[in-house]
Design a protein around this motif. Structure first.
Motif, PDB file in Angstrom:
ATOM      1  N   GLY A  24       0.813  -1.221   0.000  1.00 12.42           N
ATOM      2  CA  GLY A  24       0.000   0.000   0.000  1.00 12.42           C
ATOM      3  C   GLY A  24       0.842   1.266   0.000  1.00 12.42           C
ATOM      4  N   GLU A  25       2.169   1.110   0.142  1.00 13.59           N
ATOM      5  CA  GLU A  25       3.036   2.293   0.183  1.00 13.59           C
ATOM      6  C   GLU A  25       3.042   3.038  -1.140  1.00 13.59           C
ATOM      7  N   LEU A  26       3.173   2.284  -2.227  1.00 12.16           N
ATOM      8  CA  LEU A  26       3.210   2.922  -3.546  1.00 12.16           C
ATOM      9  C   LEU A  26       1.874   3.615  -3.812  1.00 12.16           C
ATOM     10  N   GLY A 137       9.244  10.618 -10.591  1.00 13.35           N
ATOM     11  CA  GLY A 137       9.612   9.207 -10.747  1.00 13.35           C
ATOM     12  C   GLY A 137       9.754   8.581  -9.369  1.00 13.35           C
ATOM     13  N   ILE A 138       9.463   7.284  -9.272  1.00 12.67           N
ATOM     14  CA  ILE A 138       9.556   6.588  -7.977  1.00 12.67           C
ATOM     15  C   ILE A 138      10.456   5.359  -8.147  1.00 12.67           C
ATOM     16  N   ALA A 159      15.487   2.484 -16.203  1.00 11.30           N
ATOM     17  CA  ALA A 159      14.848   1.171 -16.380  1.00 11.30           C
ATOM     18  C   ALA A 159      14.405   0.585 -15.039  1.00 11.30           C
ATOM     19  N   ASP A 160      14.957   1.102 -13.940  1.00 10.39           N
ATOM     20  CA  ASP A 160      14.583   0.590 -12.614  1.00 10.39           C
ATOM     21  C   ASP A 160      13.405   1.354 -11.998  1.00 10.39           C
ATOM     22  N   LEU A 161      12.857   2.330 -12.708  1.00  8.71           N
ATOM     23  CA  LEU A 161      11.714   3.081 -12.151  1.00  8.71           C
ATOM     24  C   LEU A 161      10.558   2.127 -11.844  1.00  8.71           C
ATOM     25  N   VAL A 162       9.929   2.356 -10.727  1.00  6.56           N
ATOM     26  CA  VAL A 162       8.749   1.571 -10.344  1.00  6.56           C
ATOM     27  C   VAL A 162       7.490   2.272 -10.861  1.00  6.56           C
ATOM     28  N   ALA A 163       7.536   3.590 -10.866  1.00  2.00           N
ATOM     29  CA  ALA A 163       6.404   4.378 -11.361  1.00  2.00           C
ATOM     30  C   ALA A 163       6.936   5.734 -11.807  1.00  2.00           C
ATOM     31  N   ALA A 164       6.198   6.362 -12.705  1.00  2.00           N
ATOM     32  CA  ALA A 164       6.552   7.720 -13.145  1.00  2.00           C
ATOM     33  C   ALA A 164       5.295   8.400 -13.644  1.00  2.00           C
ATOM     34  N   GLY A 165       5.322   9.712 -13.624  1.00  2.00           N
ATOM     35  CA  GLY A 165       4.151  10.428 -14.110  1.00  2.00           C
ATOM     36  C   GLY A 165       4.430  11.906 -14.268  1.00  2.00           C
ATOM     37  N   SER A 282      10.634   9.260 -20.368  1.00  2.00           N
ATOM     38  CA  SER A 282      10.975   8.128 -21.259  1.00  2.00           C
ATOM     39  C   SER A 282      10.261   6.857 -20.813  1.00  2.00           C
ATOM     40  N   PHE A 283      10.165   6.661 -19.506  1.00  2.00           N
ATOM     41  CA  PHE A 283       9.464   5.479 -18.978  1.00  2.00           C
ATOM     42  C   PHE A 283       7.991   5.520 -19.415  1.00  2.00           C
ATOM     43  N   ILE A 284       7.385   6.684 -19.304  1.00  2.00           N
ATOM     44  CA  ILE A 284       5.973   6.828 -19.693  1.00  2.00           C
ATOM     45  C   ILE A 284       5.809   6.582 -21.193  1.00  2.00           C
ATOM     46  N   VAL A 285       6.660   7.230 -21.981  1.00  2.00           N
ATOM     47  CA  VAL A 285       6.532   7.110 -23.446  1.00  2.00           C
ATOM     48  C   VAL A 285       6.790   5.660 -23.893  1.00  2.00           C
ATOM     49  N   GLU A 286       7.776   5.012 -23.315  1.00  2.00           N
ATOM     50  CA  GLU A 286       8.005   3.598 -23.669  1.00  2.00           C
ATOM     51  C   GLU A 286       6.800   2.734 -23.274  1.00  2.00           C
TER      52      GLU A 286
END
Ligand code: AHM
Ligand code: MG
Length: 339
Positions: A24-26, A137-138, A159-165, A282-286
């Motif tokens: 529930g942390e994320l 980014g998280i 590449a290690d991002l868990v979440a981004a926005g 980049s994480f979002i676009v990929e």
């Protein structure tokens, strides 16, 4: 037809079930960022009414050496406050701060996440009522969870991002995020003060009609980049450049196209920050089916991160257009030129 409104909170909680062992942390972190975004949105909207516009008198520049506007500092403070209070992350790093900030646990709770952000991207647009945005980014921390977070927690590859926005404060306010399972967008409904699901499973068009680059720097680009920009112009692509990366990339995510910020003489490594801008976007676009690489043709998400304020060149957007840019660079950087 089911017209039921799905709020950001509800959506995040539903998605938590997709992650086995999720604590529930994320979920909490994403909600904190949503709350901070609403507060920043309120200030952005009334920025013309209060004495918050203009360059901060107290500072000559941010950690990256650029000018800082007051509203950037406000957004920075609000994000840090919201993330500190809940104890859902153990540290933050912001484009506006030289160093990362460790956050002590609340009670006996120690979080396993760190957050990186650019509190208000496109700050040169603030004074003139043009779109700006928050990028975040998280990462899951890599250091021992018993002690405070460490620099290494923030220097992970994209590449290690868990979440981004990102949150775009535009004609409407939109929050777009991914946890690595597709990209979804939420529009702030001011009448109820909630972000509501408006763009489900966003897919970037494979190609598009827009290119986005500061063409004023044309003569400062390397020859292969000049050739590529000539080609965009020859193909009658439409040039759009807002000067807020987050807004320019947002257009491309929805309408297709390419955003490029190459190396210039002033910024030999590129201008944009890898940790706060290039990696999360980049994480979002990929995740939406697009591509992002440096103009030296390395995948952005694979770049080694050596320091918090590292800069990178970037070409990001529709996959076919990024591939075409790559082909130009391969072709013209191999050809000797005399100009
Ligand atoms: P900022 O984070 O200080 O606002 O700077 C980043 C911005 C990007 O949003 C934008 O793409 C770029 O700087 C514009 O730079 P330039 O004016 O050199 O084209
Ligand atoms: Mg920025």
């Amino acid at each position: 037809m089911n017209n039921r409104i799905v709020t950001l909170d509800e959506f995040i909680i539903r998605r938590q079930k997709d992650f086995p062992f999720a604590s529930g942390e994320l979920t909490g972190l994403l909600r904190d960022i949503g709350v901070a975004a609403k507060i920043v949105n309120r200030e952005v909207n009334k920025a013309g009414l209060v004495n918050i516009l203009g360059k901060a008198a107290s500072q000559d520049g941010n950690a990256s050496g650029d000018q800082v506007q007051k509203l950037d500092l406000y957004a920075n403070d609000k994000l840090i406050d919201c993330l500190k209070n809940s104890g859902e992350c153990c540290g933050v790093a912001s484009e506006e701060n030289e160093d990362f900030i460790p956050i002590p646990g609340v009670g006996n709770k120690t979080s396993k996440y760190v957050v990186v952000f650019d509190p208000l991207d496109g700050s040169s647009n603030i004074d003139v009522n043009v779109s700006v945005g928050t990028i975040f980014g998280i990462y899951r921390r890599t250091s021992d969870s018993k002690g405070p977070c460490k620099l290494e927690d923030f220097l992970q590859k994209g590449a290690d991002l868990v979440a981004a926005g990102y949150v775009l404060y535009g004609t409407s306010t939109l929050l777009v995020y991914t946890t690595g399972r597709g990209v979804n967008g939420f529009t702030l409904d001011p009448s109820i003060g909630e972000f509501c699901l408006s763009h489900k499973d966003i897919q970037i068009p494979k190609s598009g009609n827009y290119y986005s680059v500061n063409q004023g720097y044309y003569l400062k680009f390397d020859v292969e980049m000049r050739r590529y920009i000539d080609q965009c112009s020859d193909m009658n692509l439409r040039l759009r450049y807002i000067g807020s990366m987050v807004a320019d990339v947002h257009r491309i995510l929805f309408q297709g196209g390419i955003f490029v910020y190459p190396n210039t003489r002033k910024y030999p490594q590129g201008k944009l920050r890898l940790v706060y801008e290039c990696n999360p976007l980049s994480f979002i676009v990929e995740q939406a089916g697009g591509k992002a690489m440096t103009v030296q043709l390395k995948r952005i998400l694979d770049l080694e991160v050596k320091h918090l304020h590292q800069r990178a060149t970037i070409a990001i957007g529709s996959p076919e257009m990024v591939d075409e840019m790559k082909a130009f660079v391969e072709r013209y950087s191999a050809t000797p030129t005399f100009d």
